[in-house]
Design a protein around this motif. Structure first.
Motif, PDB file in Angstrom:
ATOM      1  N   TRP A  11     -10.861  -3.555   1.556  1.00  0.00           N
ATOM      2  CA  TRP A  11     -11.199  -2.183   1.919  1.00  0.00           C
ATOM      3  C   TRP A  11     -10.861  -2.004   3.387  1.00  0.00           C
ATOM      4  O   TRP A  11     -11.643  -2.336   4.253  1.00  0.00           O
ATOM      5  CB  TRP A  11     -12.660  -1.880   1.635  1.00  0.00           C
ATOM      6  CG  TRP A  11     -12.957  -0.439   1.930  1.00  0.00           C
ATOM      7  CD1 TRP A  11     -13.745   0.043   2.919  1.00  0.00           C
ATOM      8  CD2 TRP A  11     -12.429   0.702   1.260  1.00  0.00           C
ATOM      9  NE1 TRP A  11     -13.747   1.410   2.900  1.00  0.00           N
ATOM     10  CE2 TRP A  11     -12.949   1.844   1.890  1.00  0.00           C
ATOM     11  CE3 TRP A  11     -11.565   0.879   0.192  1.00  0.00           C
ATOM     12  CZ2 TRP A  11     -12.634   3.133   1.478  1.00  0.00           C
ATOM     13  CZ3 TRP A  11     -11.253   2.172  -0.207  1.00  0.00           C
ATOM     14  CH2 TRP A  11     -11.797   3.273   0.429  1.00  0.00           C
ATOM     15  N   PHE A  42       0.846  -1.200   0.000  1.00  0.00           N
ATOM     16  CA  PHE A  42       0.000   0.000   0.000  1.00  0.00           C
ATOM     17  C   PHE A  42       0.878   1.245   0.000  1.00  0.00           C
ATOM     18  O   PHE A  42       0.667   2.179  -0.774  1.00  0.00           O
ATOM     19  CB  PHE A  42      -0.908  -0.035   1.230  1.00  0.00           C
ATOM     20  CG  PHE A  42      -1.769   1.170   1.414  1.00  0.00           C
ATOM     21  CD1 PHE A  42      -2.952   1.319   0.699  1.00  0.00           C
ATOM     22  CD2 PHE A  42      -1.420   2.154   2.326  1.00  0.00           C
ATOM     23  CE1 PHE A  42      -3.758   2.433   0.872  1.00  0.00           C
ATOM     24  CE2 PHE A  42      -2.216   3.267   2.518  1.00  0.00           C
ATOM     25  CZ  PHE A  42      -3.397   3.399   1.788  1.00  0.00           C
ATOM     26  N   LEU A  99      -6.148  -0.808  -2.983  1.00  0.00           N
ATOM     27  CA  LEU A  99      -7.216  -1.494  -2.252  1.00  0.00           C
ATOM     28  C   LEU A  99      -8.170  -2.190  -3.212  1.00  0.00           C
ATOM     29  O   LEU A  99      -8.636  -3.303  -2.948  1.00  0.00           O
ATOM     30  CB  LEU A  99      -7.974  -0.501  -1.363  1.00  0.00           C
ATOM     31  CG  LEU A  99      -7.161   0.135  -0.240  1.00  0.00           C
ATOM     32  CD1 LEU A  99      -8.019   1.126   0.531  1.00  0.00           C
ATOM     33  CD2 LEU A  99      -6.582  -0.902   0.692  1.00  0.00           C
TER      34      LEU A  99
END
Length: 195
Positions: free
Chosen positions: A90, A31, A84
Motif C-alpha cells: 500500500w 503499477f 497494490l
C-alpha cells in the motif's frame, strides 16, 4: 496516435518520478501498466454503454476508437488498487507519482482531440499546461498532487459540462465524483501529515 503517445509519456514519466521519490521503478512500471490497461478498457466500455445505440459494431472491437474520460479515471483507480492489492503493498506515493505525471500526458492526449475539432478541449489543454507548470515547479516537494489533480479536474469538468453540445448526466455526476474523491484525498493527506 496522440492517445498512444500520451500513454507512453505517462508511463515513462511515472517510472522516472517514482525513482525520484525513492520508490522501486520496477514496481512503478507495473503499477503504471496496470493503470493504463484498466483505464483504456473501462473508459472504452463506459463510452460504449453511454452511446450504445449510435455506435457501429467496429467501434466495439477497437479500444482506441472512443472513451469516456471519467470512465478512464475510474478504471485507472481500480487498476491501481488491484495492483497494490495483488502485490500486498500500500504505497499511496504511487498514486501521488501518477497524479504528478497526469497533466503532462493529458496535454498530449487532448491536443489530438483539439486538432480534430473539439472546441472545449482547449480549456482542458490550458488547464493541463497550467497544472503541469505548477507540478513541475513542485517536483522536489512532498505535495498532495493527487488531491490537487482531482479537485481541479473535477471542478473544470463541472464548469465545462454546461457548455457541451451533448450533455449527459453521467458526465456531471462523474465530474462531481472526481471532485469529491479529490476532497477525500486531500483530507486523507492532511491527516497523514498531522499524524
Amino acid at each position: 496516435m496522440a492517445l498512444a503517445a500520451a500513454a507512453l509519456l505517462g508511463h515513462f514519466l511515472l517510472t522516472w518520478r517514482a525513482g525520484c521519490v525513492g520508490l522501486d521503478p520496477r514496481r512503478a512500471a507495473g503499477f503504471s501498466a496496470s493503470v493504463l490497461v484498466s483505464a483504456v478498457f473501462v473508459g472504452h466500455w463506459a463510452f460504449l454503454l453511454l452511446l450504445r445505440d449510435s455506435v457501429p459494431w467496429q467501434v466495439w472491437l477497437n479500444p482506441f476508437a472512443g472513451a469516456m474520460t471519467l470512465g478512464c479515471m475510474g478504471g485507472a483507480l481500480v487498476g491501481g488498487l488491484v495492483y497494490l492489492w495483488r502485490y500486498r503493498m500500500w504505497r499511496t506515493e504511487l498514486f501521488e507519482a501518477g497524479a504528478w505525471t497526469f497533466p503532462f500526458a493529458w496535454i498530449v492526449a487532448r491536443l489530438g482531440c483539439w486538432w480534430n475539432g473539439e472546441e472545449l478541449v482547449r480549456w482542458e489543454v490550458l488547464w493541463a499546461v497550467a497544472l503541469g507548470a505548477v507540478y513541475w515547479g513542485a517536483r522536489r516537494r512532498d505535495w498532495a498532487f493527487a488531491a490537487g489533480l482531482l479537485v481541479t479536474f473535477g471542478g473544470l469538468r463541472l464548469v465545462l459540462h454546461e457548455w457541451r453540445t451533448i450533455q449527459h448526466a453521467t458526465d456531471w455526476w462523474g465530474a462531481a465524483a472526481v471532485l469529491g474523491c479529490g476532497v477525500v484525498a486531500g483530507w486523507w493527506r492532511w491527516l497523514g501529515v498531522r499524524a
